[in-house]
Design a protein around this motif. Structure first.
Motif, PDB file in Angstrom:
ATOM      1  N   LEU A  37       0.811  -0.951   0.379  1.00  0.00           N
ATOM      2  CA  LEU A  37      -0.072  -0.228   0.485  1.00  0.00           C
ATOM      3  C   LEU A  37       0.995   1.361  -0.043  1.00  0.00           C
ATOM      4  N   ASN A  38       0.737   2.361  -1.627  1.00  0.00           N
ATOM      5  CA  ASN A  38       1.648   3.392  -0.946  1.00  0.00           C
ATOM      6  C   ASN A  38       0.420   4.570  -0.869  1.00  0.00           C
ATOM      7  N   GLY A  62       5.797   2.029  11.821  1.00  0.00           N
ATOM      8  CA  GLY A  62       6.787   1.362  10.777  1.00  0.00           C
ATOM      9  C   GLY A  62       6.247   1.246   9.554  1.00  0.00           C
ATOM     10  N   ASN A  63       5.226   2.688   9.048  1.00  0.00           N
ATOM     11  CA  ASN A  63       5.565   2.881   8.260  1.00  0.00           C
ATOM     12  C   ASN A  63       6.931   4.115   7.188  1.00  0.00           C
ATOM     13  N   LYS A  64       6.445   4.575   6.181  1.00  0.00           N
ATOM     14  CA  LYS A  64       7.618   5.039   5.408  1.00  0.00           C
ATOM     15  C   LYS A  64       8.008   6.212   5.392  1.00  0.00           C
ATOM     16  N   ARG A 124      -0.159   1.482  10.329  1.00  0.00           N
ATOM     17  CA  ARG A 124       0.745   0.889  11.414  1.00  0.00           C
ATOM     18  C   ARG A 124       1.265  -0.498  10.305  1.00  0.00           C
ATOM     19  N   THR A 125       2.710  -0.161  10.412  1.00  0.00           N
ATOM     20  CA  THR A 125       3.082  -1.828   9.476  1.00  0.00           C
ATOM     21  C   THR A 125       2.768  -1.748   7.695  1.00  0.00           C
ATOM     22  N   ASN A 126       2.752   0.143   7.332  1.00  0.00           N
ATOM     23  CA  ASN A 126       1.958  -0.720   5.957  1.00  0.00           C
ATOM     24  C   ASN A 126       3.588  -0.489   5.071  1.00  0.00           C
ATOM     25  N   PRO A 127       4.585  -0.849   4.830  1.00  0.00           N
ATOM     26  CA  PRO A 127       5.816  -0.486   4.550  1.00  0.00           C
ATOM     27  C   PRO A 127       6.562   0.486   3.508  1.00  0.00           C
ATOM     28  N   ASN A 128       5.209   0.036   2.654  1.00  0.00           N
ATOM     29  CA  ASN A 128       5.707   1.602   1.265  1.00  0.00           C
ATOM     30  C   ASN A 128       4.491   2.302   1.387  1.00  0.00           C
ATOM     31  N   LEU A 129       4.001   2.855   2.411  1.00  0.00           N
ATOM     32  CA  LEU A 129       3.175   3.807   2.719  1.00  0.00           C
ATOM     33  C   LEU A 129       4.293   5.046   3.294  1.00  0.00           C
TER      34      LEU A 129
END
Length: 206
Positions: free
Chosen positions: A87-88, A139-141, A112-117
């Protein structure tokens, strides 16, 4: 048209069928939960304008955006976006009234924990974060990596986009750059073609 009860979607086929089975449904009385491996888009939910309880979007490894929810203007509970690995883009949620995001059982605005957002400073989220509502952002970006990062992005004045950009007289490590803008002071960054922003050589206060 109002539909009572809750909705849980666990497949793309279910989401696609919703607009077919309920073409005039704009309001949902209960919560909306979207969670499973093969969901790639939420277009089948584009008629929804309000839900009566929380919105939960989690564990969707093929979902890149939530544009299908762009007509949603209010919810009646917390907003939970968790563990969506690619998800971005969550700009589809920018029309939700921040006053309709209600804290329930220690949940409020949870991302939380959406590494490409990397972008979470939607105007409505910024308004919510300016208040005292419960929030967890982690935990996102980049600009969405934490609550502090989002708040900082909310208060950053956007830069005017320059136009008519040209580069001439390129010699070794020198070049002449010209552009048109209403701004008066600029920060530049340069590097080898295709360089990642942040890894180049800065030239500030030009």
């Amino acid at each position: 048209l109002f539909r009572s009860g809750d909705l849980e979607f666990s497949s793309q086929a279910q989401i696609d069928a919703f607009v077919v089975n309920y073409p005039n449904c704009t309001q949902l009385g209960g919560y909306l939960a979207i969670s499973r491996s093969n969901i790639t888009n939420l277009d089948g939910l584009s008629n929804l304008t309000s839900i009566g309880s929380y919105l939960n979007i989690q564990y969707n490894p093929q979902l890149t955006n939530v544009d299908g929810l762009s007509n949603l203007t209010s919810i009646g509970g917390f907003l939970y976006i968790n563990a969506n690995s690619i998800l971005n883009d969550i700009s589809g949620l920018q029309n939700i009234d921040p006053n309709s995001i209600i804290s329930v059982n220690a949940y409020g605005l949870d991302i939380r924990t959406n590494p490409n957002l990397s972008v979470c400073n939607l105007p409505n989220f910024c308004t919510y974060l300016a208040g005292s509502g419960v929030r967890t952002i982690s935990g996102n970006k980049e600009d969405c990596v934490s609550e502090a990062a989002v708040i900082a992005a909310c208060t950053t004045v956007p830069c005017d986009t320059p136009t008519e950009l040209t580069v001439t007289n390129i010699i070794n490590n020198r070049a002449q750059i010209n552009w048109t803008s209403t701004g008066t002071t600029f920060d530049l960054e340069w590097g080898v073609a295709g360089f990642t922003r942040g890894s180049g050589t800065p030239q500030n206060g030009v």
